[in-house]
Design a protein around this motif. Structure first.
Motif, PDB file in Angstrom:
ATOM      1  N   MET A 131      31.529   8.047 -38.048  1.00  0.00           N
ATOM      2  CA  MET A 131      31.340   8.570 -39.636  1.00  0.00           C
ATOM      3  C   MET A 131      31.213   9.977 -40.186  1.00  0.00           C
ATOM      4  O   MET A 131      31.844  10.296 -41.013  1.00  0.00           O
ATOM      5  CB  MET A 131      29.962   7.761 -40.209  1.00  0.00           C
ATOM      6  N   ALA A 132      30.352  10.625 -39.157  1.00  0.00           N
ATOM      7  CA  ALA A 132      30.161  12.101 -39.400  1.00  0.00           C
ATOM      8  C   ALA A 132      31.441  12.750 -38.991  1.00  0.00           C
ATOM      9  O   ALA A 132      31.909  13.664 -39.706  1.00  0.00           O
ATOM     10  CB  ALA A 132      29.016  12.585 -38.538  1.00  0.00           C
ATOM     11  N   SER A 133      32.259  12.203 -38.107  1.00  0.00           N
ATOM     12  CA  SER A 133      33.601  13.012 -37.569  1.00  0.00           C
ATOM     13  C   SER A 133      34.447  12.711 -38.702  1.00  0.00           C
ATOM     14  O   SER A 133      35.096  13.724 -38.948  1.00  0.00           O
ATOM     15  CB  SER A 133      34.078  12.314 -36.333  1.00  0.00           C
ATOM     16  N   LEU A 134      34.468  11.636 -39.308  1.00  0.00           N
ATOM     17  CA  LEU A 134      35.410  11.406 -40.651  1.00  0.00           C
ATOM     18  C   LEU A 134      35.050  12.280 -41.721  1.00  0.00           C
ATOM     19  O   LEU A 134      35.999  12.770 -42.405  1.00  0.00           O
ATOM     20  CB  LEU A 134      35.456  10.056 -41.083  1.00  0.00           C
ATOM     21  N   VAL A 135      33.659  12.335 -42.142  1.00  0.00           N
ATOM     22  CA  VAL A 135      33.354  13.164 -42.981  1.00  0.00           C
ATOM     23  C   VAL A 135      33.799  14.653 -42.723  1.00  0.00           C
ATOM     24  O   VAL A 135      34.043  15.629 -43.769  1.00  0.00           O
ATOM     25  CB  VAL A 135      31.852  13.074 -43.269  1.00  0.00           C
ATOM     26  N   ILE A 136      33.621  15.171 -41.330  1.00  0.00           N
ATOM     27  CA  ILE A 136      33.936  16.646 -41.165  1.00  0.00           C
ATOM     28  C   ILE A 136      35.439  16.787 -41.239  1.00  0.00           C
ATOM     29  O   ILE A 136      35.717  17.658 -41.938  1.00  0.00           O
ATOM     30  CB  ILE A 136      33.370  16.951 -39.853  1.00  0.00           C
ATOM     31  N   MET A 137      36.271  15.766 -40.914  1.00  0.00           N
ATOM     32  CA  MET A 137      37.462  15.838 -40.986  1.00  0.00           C
ATOM     33  C   MET A 137      38.029  15.708 -42.451  1.00  0.00           C
ATOM     34  O   MET A 137      39.057  16.604 -42.957  1.00  0.00           O
ATOM     35  CB  MET A 137      38.535  15.009 -40.146  1.00  0.00           C
ATOM     36  N   GLY A 138      37.525  14.908 -43.151  1.00  0.00           N
ATOM     37  CA  GLY A 138      37.837  14.983 -44.593  1.00  0.00           C
ATOM     38  C   GLY A 138      37.527  16.112 -45.353  1.00  0.00           C
ATOM     39  O   GLY A 138      38.363  16.601 -46.278  1.00  0.00           O
ATOM     40  N   LEU A 139      36.237  16.803 -44.862  1.00  0.00           N
ATOM     41  CA  LEU A 139      36.060  18.118 -45.837  1.00  0.00           C
ATOM     42  C   LEU A 139      36.883  19.282 -45.510  1.00  0.00           C
ATOM     43  O   LEU A 139      37.216  19.983 -46.166  1.00  0.00           O
ATOM     44  CB  LEU A 139      34.601  18.444 -45.334  1.00  0.00           C
ATOM     45  N   LEU A 140      37.593  19.096 -44.048  1.00  0.00           N
ATOM     46  CA  LEU A 140      38.175  19.930 -43.508  1.00  0.00           C
ATOM     47  C   LEU A 140      39.567  19.947 -44.382  1.00  0.00           C
ATOM     48  O   LEU A 140      40.015  20.855 -44.765  1.00  0.00           O
ATOM     49  CB  LEU A 140      38.577  20.122 -42.039  1.00  0.00           C
ATOM     50  N   LYS A 141      40.058  18.844 -44.410  1.00  0.00           N
ATOM     51  CA  LYS A 141      41.328  18.649 -45.194  1.00  0.00           C
ATOM     52  C   LYS A 141      41.499  18.825 -46.526  1.00  0.00           C
ATOM     53  O   LYS A 141      42.209  19.325 -47.133  1.00  0.00           O
ATOM     54  CB  LYS A 141      41.768  17.171 -45.177  1.00  0.00           C
ATOM     55  N   LEU A 142      40.156  18.719 -47.003  1.00  0.00           N
ATOM     56  CA  LEU A 142      39.880  18.859 -48.618  1.00  0.00           C
ATOM     57  C   LEU A 142      39.986  20.505 -48.906  1.00  0.00           C
ATOM     58  O   LEU A 142      40.739  20.819 -49.983  1.00  0.00           O
ATOM     59  CB  LEU A 142      38.488  18.510 -49.120  1.00  0.00           C
ATOM     60  N   VAL A 143      39.489  21.177 -47.977  1.00  0.00           N
ATOM     61  CA  VAL A 143      39.701  22.862 -48.308  1.00  0.00           C
ATOM     62  C   VAL A 143      41.130  23.316 -47.889  1.00  0.00           C
ATOM     63  O   VAL A 143      41.536  23.846 -48.800  1.00  0.00           O
ATOM     64  CB  VAL A 143      38.603  23.336 -47.232  1.00  0.00           C
ATOM     65  N   LEU A 144      41.545  22.784 -46.834  1.00  0.00           N
ATOM     66  CA  LEU A 144      42.872  23.146 -46.517  1.00  0.00           C
ATOM     67  C   LEU A 144      44.085  22.720 -47.390  1.00  0.00           C
ATOM     68  O   LEU A 144      45.105  23.012 -47.355  1.00  0.00           O
ATOM     69  CB  LEU A 144      43.134  22.652 -45.084  1.00  0.00           C
ATOM     70  N   SER A 145      43.663  21.801 -48.187  1.00  0.00           N
ATOM     71  CA  SER A 145      44.601  21.181 -49.310  1.00  0.00           C
ATOM     72  C   SER A 145      45.280  22.305 -50.063  1.00  0.00           C
ATOM     73  O   SER A 145      46.369  22.395 -50.484  1.00  0.00           O
ATOM     74  CB  SER A 145      43.996  20.166 -50.004  1.00  0.00           C
ATOM     75  N   PHE A 146      44.456  23.275 -50.223  1.00  0.00           N
ATOM     76  CA  PHE A 146      44.622  24.331 -51.139  1.00  0.00           C
ATOM     77  C   PHE A 146      45.369  25.457 -50.314  1.00  0.00           C
ATOM     78  O   PHE A 146      45.778  26.624 -51.083  1.00  0.00           O
ATOM     79  CB  PHE A 146      43.542  24.729 -51.739  1.00  0.00           C
ATOM     80  N   PHE A 147      45.364  25.487 -48.936  1.00  0.00           N
ATOM     81  CA  PHE A 147      45.629  26.523 -48.099  1.00  0.00           C
ATOM     82  C   PHE A 147      46.707  25.874 -46.986  1.00  0.00           C
ATOM     83  O   PHE A 147      46.742  26.768 -46.036  1.00  0.00           O
ATOM     84  CB  PHE A 147      44.484  27.376 -47.514  1.00  0.00           C
ATOM     85  N   GLY A 148      46.861  24.791 -47.061  1.00  0.00           N
ATOM     86  CA  GLY A 148      47.772  24.032 -46.110  1.00  0.00           C
ATOM     87  C   GLY A 148      48.825  24.871 -45.466  1.00  0.00           C
ATOM     88  O   GLY A 148      49.280  25.115 -44.187  1.00  0.00           O
ATOM     89  N   GLU A 149      49.606  25.362 -46.522  1.00  0.00           N
ATOM     90  CA  GLU A 149      50.907  25.869 -46.249  1.00  0.00           C
ATOM     91  C   GLU A 149      50.903  27.312 -45.562  1.00  0.00           C
ATOM     92  O   GLU A 149      51.703  27.838 -44.783  1.00  0.00           O
ATOM     93  CB  GLU A 149      51.865  26.204 -47.467  1.00  0.00           C
ATOM     94  N   ALA A 150      49.798  28.064 -46.047  1.00  0.00           N
ATOM     95  CA  ALA A 150      49.409  29.302 -45.056  1.00  0.00           C
ATOM     96  C   ALA A 150      49.108  28.973 -43.617  1.00  0.00           C
ATOM     97  O   ALA A 150      49.442  29.662 -42.817  1.00  0.00           O
ATOM     98  CB  ALA A 150      48.303  30.154 -45.851  1.00  0.00           C
ATOM     99  N   VAL A 151      48.473  27.914 -43.454  1.00  0.00           N
ATOM    100  CA  VAL A 151      48.029  27.465 -41.990  1.00  0.00           C
ATOM    101  C   VAL A 151      49.145  27.316 -41.208  1.00  0.00           C
ATOM    102  O   VAL A 151      49.327  27.538 -40.258  1.00  0.00           O
ATOM    103  CB  VAL A 151      47.122  26.235 -42.249  1.00  0.00           C
ATOM    104  N   THR A 152      50.300  26.506 -41.703  1.00  0.00           N
ATOM    105  CA  THR A 152      51.342  26.301 -40.987  1.00  0.00           C
ATOM    106  C   THR A 152      52.398  27.500 -40.445  1.00  0.00           C
ATOM    107  O   THR A 152      52.761  27.601 -39.778  1.00  0.00           O
ATOM    108  CB  THR A 152      52.330  25.155 -41.781  1.00  0.00           C
ATOM    109  N   ARG A 153      52.129  28.477 -41.644  1.00  0.00           N
ATOM    110  CA  ARG A 153      52.823  29.613 -41.316  1.00  0.00           C
ATOM    111  C   ARG A 153      52.063  30.492 -40.196  1.00  0.00           C
ATOM    112  O   ARG A 153      52.987  31.433 -39.502  1.00  0.00           O
ATOM    113  CB  ARG A 153      52.837  30.677 -42.685  1.00  0.00           C
TER     114      ARG A 153
END
Length: 532
Positions: A131-153
């Motif tokens: 459960m904790a692992s999913l919460v961590i990954m979910g929060l990471l994805k939530l933050v990166l939703s706004f910066f995802g394209e920069a990460v891929t670059r």
């Protein structure tokens, strides 16, 4: 004055939605089946915890995500006036779900038992870790939703795809293949049938979803041979467990698992990052097929579904599937995601999904995971520049080290392992200690190794130096090459003795190579040939 006729209401379901529904449901069931196979069959995890605690919350995340994607599709259709808009398919991500079972949940369960916990208590602690692992990954994805394209670059495609291809080939390919061949007659025939219809594109005499037909054929063959006394040793018909209603209510149980989950950050962070990259890729794929979804919205739904699943007891993250154009070609629109979400979500609460998974034999489930591993590895080579192929192959090797590390405790007695981890024989560092150090944090290691070599190939030596220095910094803190056999992170000044030597040797190796490449960058570099 004439009044324009009101637009006809858009239908909720079309004929193609049925094809899409079967395909998407089978994908999700196969992944749930592998999670159960890995935990119960390979790690002797209590089945009750898997089916009544882990699965309902996991399935609920699929329900939430598919409902939101259904709404997005209908809004896009209304905005554009088109009737051919296809919803983005959402389900459990195969590589990271399998990785969670094999690399996090299973080993953690074994570790909890080694600490003296009884199997049920260890299972509950592992569930809270999930459960904790999913919460961590979910929060990471939530933050990166706004910066995802920069990460891929920041990273080349070879690094992003090659690191997951290593998992696919070494862990998703080999480990399920071993399970497949434990019942050779059923497993090998089922695997061959899947390869025939999915890779060779062969035709079957019966029309229908190929994976579903292969599952049905393999299951009938398994029980037919078993009842006739021709099956593999140990055949038994599963006991019928009456479905029980389990509501995936939100809880704070994940807080209990957070301390342990922090030691798995070197695995969890890349898992979340890869889903963001995948979400960006599938958004582009859908856009190319004619459905212009906003990338940020696709990523936000993915993050929300993962967070909801984690808070409600789930242990596997959701993701949009890359096959949206394929579902469009099937004629599916928005009804198939609605049907899939309701079937998986409500079926998970009522125990129907768990019942189906319990009756699907391991020898039938494992082959589809082998195929997924083959497909992911193949796509990684096809979707990256040819000149980066060697870099990706290098990135597979840390996955092989992790495979040896997770298998070692079952092959070597504890007292022998301690000796092998600390014995210096005059030929350098202890071999087993090197295997554990190479395997710990292997996904990030693979990404950085591939990115470094790809930069070398492209003639960007200073960029390669940057990746090497990042690797050195992560090594010092145990985010990669952790000297803790469990893969834990630490502060460098807390290390003592041989552990300190190993850590600084690895970090120093990265710095030394960075310095060498920096010096080489001072000379005039030839312009690399462009790929035709």
């Amino acid at each position: 004055m004439s009044v324009p006729a009101p637009a006809a209401p858009r239908r909720w379901f079309v004929a193609g939605d049925l094809n899409g529904f079967f395909g998407l449901v089978v994908d999700n069931l196969s992944i749930l089946g592998f999670i159960a196979m890995a935990l119960v069959g390979m790690f002797q995890f209590p089945a009750e915890v898997v089916f009544t605690r882990m699965f309902p919350g996991t399935a609920f995340g699929v329900l939430v995500g598919n409902l939101l994607y259904t709404v997005m599709a209908r809004r896009l259709a209304a905005r554009t006036g088109r009737d051919d808009v296809t919803a983005m398919p959402l389900g459990l991500d195969a590589p990271t779900s399998i990785g969670m079972a094999l690399l996090v949940l299973g080993p953690a369960f074994v570790a909890f038992k080694a600490q003296g916990l009884d199997p049920n208590a260890a299972a509950i602690a592992t569930w809270q870790l999930g459960m904790a692992s999913l919460v961590i990954m979910g929060l990471l994805k939530l933050v990166l939703s706004f910066f995802g394209e920069a990460v891929t670059r920041a990273l080349p495609r070879a690094a992003l795809l090659g690191s997951i291809a290593g998992i696919a080939l070494v862990l998703m390919g080999l480990l399920p293949l071993l399970e497949t061949l434990r019942s050779p007659l059923v497993g090998f025939v089922t695997l061959g049938l899947l390869l025939y219809v999915l890779i060779a594109k062969g035709k079957l005499p019966v029309r229908g979803p190929a994976v579903l037909l292969a599952f049905v054929f393999g299951t009938v063959l398994y029980y037919g041979l078993g009842l006739a006394g021709l099956g593999a040793p140990g055949f038994a018909v599963p006991a019928w467990n009456a479905p029980q209603i389990v509501l995936p209510l939100p809880s704070l149980g994940f807080l209990e698992g957070l301390p342990t989950a922090m030691t798995y950050l070197p695995l969890l962070l890349p898992f979340g990052l890869l889903m963001v990259v995948g979400g960006i890729n599938v958004s582009e794929s859908a856009r190319a097929a004619g459905d212009d979804y906003r990338t940020r919205d696709i990523l936000l739904v993915e993050a929300i579904a993962t967070l909801v699943a984690g808070v409600c007891g789930g242990v596997a993250q959701t993701t949009p599937y890359i096959g949206q154009p394929a579902y469009k070609h099937m004629g599916a629109r928005s009804g198939y995601t609605l049907l899939t979400g309701l079937f998986i979500g409500i079926g998970g609460m009522l125990g129907i999904v768990s019942g189906l998974v319990q009756w699907l034999p391991l020898a039938v489930l494992a082959p589809i995971i082998v195929y997924v591993g083959i497909d992911i590895t193949t796509q990684a080579f096809q979707a990256t520049p040819k000149q980066h192929a060697g870099a990706m192959v290098l990135g597979f090797l840390p996955s092989a080290a992790y495979l040896l590390a997770i298998k070692a405790p079952g092959w070597i007695a504890p007292e022998q392992m301690v000796a092998m981890l600390t014995k210096v024989d005059g030929h350098g560092l202890p071999e087993l200690a090197v295997i554990f150090a190479l395997g710990n944090g292997f996904i990030i290691t693979s990404m950085l190794w591939i990115a470094t070599v790809a930069a070398m190939v492209d003639g960007r030596l200073r960029r390669a130096c940057g990746f090497l220095l990042v690797a050195a910094g992560l090594t010092v803190f145990g985010l990669i090459h952790s000297v803790d056999p469990r893969g834990g992170i630490y502060l460098p000044w807390d290390l003592q003795g041989l552990a300190r030597i190993i850590s600084w040797q690895f970090a120093g190796a990265y710095v030394a190579l960075a310095v060498l490449l920096g010096l080489l960058s001072l000379q005039k570099q030839p312009v690399p040939p462009r790929e035709a």
